[in-house]
Design a protein around this motif. Structure first.
Motif, short mmCIF file in Angstrom:
data_model
loop_
_atom_site.label_atom_id
_atom_site.label_comp_id
_atom_site.label_asym_id
_atom_site.label_seq_id
_atom_site.Cartn_x
_atom_site.Cartn_y
_atom_site.Cartn_z
N GLU A 280 0.82 -1.22 0.00
CA GLU A 280 0.00 0.00 0.00
C GLU A 280 0.85 1.27 0.00
O GLU A 280 0.31 2.37 0.00
CB GLU A 280 -0.95 0.00 1.21
N ASN A 281 2.17 1.12 0.04
CA ASN A 281 3.07 2.28 0.18
C ASN A 281 2.69 3.11 1.39
O ASN A 281 2.42 4.31 1.30
CB ASN A 281 3.09 3.13 -1.10
N GLN B 185 9.70 -0.01 -7.83
CA GLN B 185 8.75 1.05 -7.48
C GLN B 185 7.39 0.85 -8.14
O GLN B 185 6.38 1.40 -7.69
CB GLN B 185 9.31 2.43 -7.80
N LEU B 186 7.36 0.07 -9.21
CA LEU B 186 6.07 -0.27 -9.80
C LEU B 186 5.31 -1.23 -8.87
O LEU B 186 4.09 -1.14 -8.71
CB LEU B 186 6.29 -0.91 -11.16
N ASN C 20 20.13 2.95 -8.72
CA ASN C 20 19.89 1.93 -9.74
C ASN C 20 19.29 2.59 -10.97
O ASN C 20 18.20 3.16 -10.91
CB ASN C 20 18.94 0.86 -9.17
N THR D 193 13.00 -7.82 -8.28
CA THR D 193 12.64 -6.65 -9.10
C THR D 193 13.83 -5.75 -9.42
O THR D 193 13.77 -4.98 -10.36
CB THR D 193 11.59 -5.79 -8.37
N LYS E 88 8.06 3.41 0.27
CA LYS E 88 8.75 3.29 -1.03
C LYS E 88 10.18 3.78 -0.97
O LYS E 88 11.04 3.31 -1.72
CB LYS E 88 7.98 4.02 -2.13
N TYR F 25 13.70 -0.62 -16.40
CA TYR F 25 12.55 0.03 -15.76
C TYR F 25 12.50 -0.31 -14.28
O TYR F 25 12.90 -1.39 -13.86
CB TYR F 25 11.25 -0.41 -16.45
N LEU G 118 11.03 -1.75 -11.77
CA LEU G 118 9.98 -2.71 -11.37
C LEU G 118 9.74 -2.65 -9.87
O LEU G 118 8.62 -2.92 -9.41
CB LEU G 118 10.39 -4.13 -11.78
N LEU H 192 -0.15 -6.92 -8.78
CA LEU H 192 0.85 -7.24 -9.82
C LEU H 192 1.73 -8.43 -9.45
O LEU H 192 2.39 -9.01 -10.33
CB LEU H 192 1.75 -6.02 -10.10
N GLY I 288 3.17 -0.18 -3.69
CA GLY I 288 1.92 0.56 -3.85
C GLY I 288 0.96 -0.04 -4.86
O GLY I 288 -0.08 0.54 -5.14
N SER I 289 1.29 -1.21 -5.43
CA SER I 289 0.40 -1.81 -6.43
C SER I 289 -0.67 -2.69 -5.77
O SER I 289 -1.43 -3.37 -6.44
CB SER I 289 1.20 -2.58 -7.48
#
Lengths: 467, 467
Positions: free
Chosen positions: B148-149, B195-196, B187, B180, B162, B191, B193, B204, B199-200
């Motif tokens: 949930e960040n 930080q993607l 870094n 990830t 995060k 991409y 991944l 994911l 909070g997802s």
């Protein structure tokens, strides 16, 4: 690819005749950044001034399957701005305004072509602080910093570019214009498109506006240069400083060669170094309370004093501080002026630095190349400049890439990765298989495909040729 | 959906009979978190112990198109862990080990079901500091914090979850297990991944291991409670403190009701408050040098002294500090114990807080509801507890959602967004159209589809029903 005449006319209609260039000199000029000696001229250089113009360009490019390569300050070290498939070179240089310095919220809204140092100085005038300070800060664009997730010397205490980006206006490959998030310090609202865009090297969208957070400016700092008789001990000292509870605002490592070459390259700076000194740490602490800084500097002196060091040089004046920083910032340029070279941007957990350094030297010996190592040791981020010197072209082309591969294998084995702050771009892409397996790469490609199904935005970057 | 008997047998084969539950009590028990009074029991509760077991479960779920909902500490406030389509409830509770506290690199490797406070105390014993401290820290899982960040009171100085996540081991919806990123502070390799994933909200991938950075622990802090005669002025003072160059380690706002209800709810704490006090700021500064803290506290006292305040209370002892924090942490529980309520997690640039607060009160008046507001004002993050009290069920169901929509429209107009730290999950998803247009939502859905083409992982979250 060449651009058909009717497309040229359409581009001229979008941005105005004065901002479309097809002459060789301009194309060549926009065909390189600071990555080795690569030149990939775009077929045409276009200089839009608004997100709407870029939107129209992207729609045109999609329709014609024309590659588009966003071009910033051309100071990149991984070739992210090289138009390797020709097509449209999208120079962002006209996006050069600081839109708003919001002193009430400690935020700044800035266009991508503002030079990083210009931004830092503008906010400093208001008593505010934008910490990221890549060595190229005098000429790099803030948009490029966002695209590559640039770092710099202050990252060790203050974080990298990503830690300051709150929200981005982006033109997507399909021409849609979006904001990625909100202008807030916290955000748990959907997927983090902002952080996905940061560091995506211009492959997912064209950044046209950046909202960043700022800090209050610190009033004081102390800068010290510590000479070590053993390079390995300089690396070891780095982790010890943090274990002593200090978070310096900069903690830079320089091998002997790095400092010697820089001193030769930069005029008007002299530092007296004993012949048997192997490396230096350049250490800064900052804050608002001079007594605290003295106490921290003393504690750092105690920590490094446990190693074999020569006398610590404390920079007494602003001029002396600037001279030491100038020396540090010019290492890469100095090495470049001496020889053809390749620069790698290795990063590991900081305690692993001594092992990384020893491994790089051993690999160099094995493949017959010399390297000059320096960088942001506090972050575990070691730049490795591999010098061609007297190597044959053959050895340079066949042996050195094998050595680089082994260096990256070592960083990954040490739980590090390929790039700390320069990006993968063009020159590191064929090493990506070392850091990521096919599953991870497929995920990233899936993301790329979601944003850019026709693959027209900055093609040929990040992903290995064979994947 | 129901789980066919042969699938139950397969699940038992994967995790062992003792870790598969289909009884009503367990299902109900794992069917809720702390989000209002929602209960959505999964058809079956499974408690795996390894990433490999989760991988096998995900493959099975994909084959049978069975929804899988990851379940953590069940303290969430947006319904992220609710199994709204039934299926498999994937309780992570057996992933409860701190794998390694790496004192050399100031990092920790932790499994997702470690309770946040347990983690914070374990690293504190080694002189290290994990700053994020959500109010539920005594029972929430660190994995849920990542999903949930989550934020907390210290985010204002130290950032949210995060900002501490370096690398994640994740089981993807297709059963593949990946990392990830890398265990590095910087870094720029492909991409982001990591930080993607942060909070997802469990849509994911399933997080099975977390590498986080730590800081050296600060030795001292000062805590002060400032009573304001006008709530609006308390909000205004927040931005002024930062403009004076101070970054407090906590800066919490509480409306009068919030503090009154909390004092009534929590036993053994008494604070003497004048009847016409409308709000309080709870302000902390921390660091290693007591003199600096005294000076910062003095400066803060000067700033707030420009507003209409009553005497500032300085917490003199650890007990008094703990009591004030306990009071602050129990506001939500206290409100909940008084009435059915809905909690919104609005966030705006901090200078906009006074406007947000005034707007919320005006919207409440318009739709006939009362709200209790409090939260992390230093971040611009205001929790809005909307209290049912004597409202009719009808008004609660029809008018309140309209009012909430207006509140969110206001936050977005103020350049803020829907959620600062609680996530969107189930209860806010139908407001997502306020923060994001169809283009942005389509991008996020494209990402979801890349990770989870069959849509089996935590379905029915984040995205609006009508999108």
């Amino acid at each position: 690819m060449n651009i058909p005449p009717h497309t040229v006319a359409q581009l001229e209609a979008i941005v105005g005749n004065a901002y479309v260039f097809a002459d060789d000199e301009t194309r060549r000029n926009y065909g390189h950044d600071e990555t080795e000696d690569y030149v990939f001229p775009p077929a045409i250089v276009v200089k839009p001034a608004t997100a709407q113009e870029i939107s129209a360009i992207m729609k045109l490019a999609n329709a014609g399957q024309i590659p588009v390569t966003p071009i910033g300050g051309r100071t990149g070290l991984s070739g992210g701005a090289l138009a390797i498939h020709g097509g449209i070179g999208l120079s962002m240089e006209r996006f050069n305004k600081i839109v708003e310095i919001d002193e009430r919220n400690l935020q700044v809204v800035v266009e991508p072509a503002v030079i990083t140092q210009v931004l830092r100085e503008a906010v400093a005038e208001k008593g505010l602080f934008y910490p990221p300070d890549p060595s190229s800060q005098g000429s790099c664009f803030i948009g490029g910093n966002v695209a590559e997730n640039a770092g710099g010397a202050r990252a060790v205490k203050y974080g990298v570019t990503k830690d300051y980006v709150l929200n981005l206006e982006v033109v997507l490959p399909n021409g849609e214009i979006i904001w990625t998030g909100a202008n807030t310090l916290k955000n748990s609202t959907g997927y983090n498109l902002t952080q996905l865009m940061v560091g995506s090297e211009g492959t997912l969208g064209v950044i046209t506006k950046i909202v960043m957070k700022l800090l209050p400016k610190n009033a004081h700092n102390i800068l010290m240069l510590v000479p070590f008789f053993e390079a390995k001990q300089a690396c070891e000292a780095v982790a010890e400083i943090f274990r002593a509870g200090i978070v310096p605002s900069a903690l830079e490592f320089m091998e002997r060669d790095a400092i010697d070459w820089a001193l030769e390259y930069v005029e008007g700076i002299s530092v007296d170094i004993k012949p048997d000194i192997q490396a230096h740490l350049l250490i800064e602490v900052d804050g608002n309370f001079p007594d605290v800084l003295f106490s921290e500097a003393e504690r750092i002196a105690d920590v490094v004093g446990q190693f074999r060091i020569d006398d610590i040089l404390f920079a007494d004046t602003e001029d002396q501080k600037n001279a030491l920083w100038k020396m540090r910032r010019n290492v890469a340029e100095a090495v470049k002026s001496n020889s053809v070279y390749k620069e790698e941007d290795t990063v590991v957990p900081r305690y692993e630095l001594p092992r990384l350094l020893a491994g790089i030297k051993a690999i160099g010996k094995k493949y017959g190349f010399r390297s000059v190592c320096y960088g942001h040791a506090g972050d575990g981020n070691l730049h490795v400049n591999i010098v061609k010197g007297n190597m044959t072209d053959d050895a340079w082309k066949t042996d050195v890439p094998k050595g680089i591969r082994e260096i990256f294998e070592l960083t990954v084995a040490l739980k590090g990765t390929l790039s700390g702050e320069h990006g993968i771009g063009y020159v590191q892409k064929n090493y990506m298989d070392i850091a990521f397996n096919p599953v991870q790469l497929a995920l990233m490609k899936g993301i790329k495909n979601t944003f850019d199904p026709n693959g027209i935005l900055n093609p040929g970057k990040i992903f290995p040729d064979q994947s």
